[in-house]
Write a protein that holds these residues in place. Sequence first.
Motif, mmCIF file in Angstrom:
data_model
loop_
_atom_site.group_PDB
_atom_site.id
_atom_site.type_symbol
_atom_site.label_atom_id
_atom_site.label_comp_id
_atom_site.label_asym_id
_atom_site.label_seq_id
_atom_site.Cartn_x
_atom_site.Cartn_y
_atom_site.Cartn_z
ATOM 1 N N GLY A 309 29.732 31.112 32.308
ATOM 2 C CA GLY A 309 30.806 31.761 31.564
ATOM 3 C C GLY A 309 31.619 32.716 32.428
ATOM 4 N N LEU A 312 35.027 31.615 33.907
ATOM 5 C CA LEU A 312 36.237 31.606 33.085
ATOM 6 C C LEU A 312 37.184 32.733 33.479
ATOM 7 N N ILE A 317 41.013 32.214 32.014
ATOM 8 C CA ILE A 317 41.002 31.561 30.701
ATOM 9 C C ILE A 317 39.944 32.164 29.775
ATOM 10 N N HIS A 318 39.364 33.309 30.189
ATOM 11 C CA HIS A 318 38.317 33.895 29.355
ATOM 12 C C HIS A 318 38.844 34.395 28.021
#
Length: 465
Positions: A309, A312, A317-318
């Motif tokens: 994660g 990202l 794009i988190h």
Amino acid sequence: MTEKEIAQALLPLVGGRENILSVMHCATRLRIVVNDKDKIQVKEVENLDKVKGSFFNAGQYQIIFGTGLVNRVYEAVMHELGMQPEAAIDDKPASKPVTGNRFQRAIRMFSDVFVPIIPVLVATGLFMGLRGLLTQEAVLNVFGLTPDAVPQQLLLFTQILTDTAFAFLPALVCWSTFKNFGGSPVIGIVLGLMLVSNSLPSAYDVGSGAAEPLIFFGFIPVAGYQGSVLPAFATGVLAAKFEKFLRKHVPDAIDLIVTPFLTLLVGILLAMLVLGPILHTVENGVLFVVEGLLTLPMGIGGLIYGSFGQLLGIFGIHHILNFLEISMLAKDGWNYLNPIGTCGNVAQAGAVLAVAIKASSAKTKQIAYPSCLSALLGITEPAVFGVNLRFVKPFVMSMVGGGVGGFLASLFGLRATGMSITGIPGTLLYLNEQLPLYILVNIVSFAVAFVLTRLFGFNHKMEQA
């Protein structure tokens, strides 16, 4: 150097005014879009006082200053350019650079809509945490009280604080979308309020089975969109573009009457009969998939998200996960992503602290030590881009630490009462029986990343290179 001196030194190093298309900033980074990136003197920029690093991403040259300072540098840069803050060179909106591929522009567009809303959601999350603290039996027992002794008026007051933002979330999303796409924000907020009108069956009541949706034309189910994101976002985009079209073609004499009337009429028809039913179904499907990942047996989902994660954020794009967290909170009041994502942030802090201790360069230490504190407070860009990703291995070790912590968080079933705050401030989202476990998984994440980086992830040869 003062902020003015930094701005004066920075502009020639990025090619001067004629090379700049737009200037903006986020929480930690000054973002500059240029005509020719080859004119940027990257090493000289990074050697400027108070610059913690720089990189290219999504068509932008992003210079890391850190929270607070970046706002002042941005204002100084805009002053040197003879522009007002929030404006942009060549009259291009500062929040919408024209470079980058289509996917990157779409992600920035989505992020730009949600950035103004997040402070309200952060405050709501804090209210939720405090409300949870006030109603905890263990806390009340300290004052000789029981949950039954808490006045109903106080509970009602706290419910107003915790529920309002999510109940009227479509109005916030529509407002921000209209503002971002050049429409009239007041039309956007009214359109959003229509999506949660009291005349419609509440989405919460329909979801619980307490009410049935209205059926239009015998097959289209219509209900309120309390807590929904995608229907309001898509409606806002199309309605704002439609309003701009009307502004160009409706005569000035009747524009004040015709344009708002048609924009609201077409917008609500699209929302209720087309976009709402379709996108709300998609939203629930995506939420189902992510929740399925996070509930995989033996903590596998937490291991995967805790490890990967963090990537990202590198690709910018988190923020797209915001609507998933919002949907979770709106659906059942819990955020399953936050505890796992927090482990990744804290792991970055552990890795960058190990680099700071082992580093021989004063410049590296100057960046790394404050970056550790920043990451512990939830802002990881200085640690990631200024140190860990630059040396690569520390970032890999932070992924391992985040994965281990995410694995434990998933096994323990941790879940937050809000969103958008992690690390030390994030404890306010766990002011219940989960708090000791929340602290434990973050200590483990920090320790694993720190130890691995100290032993295997960083050495002086890397620093010299």
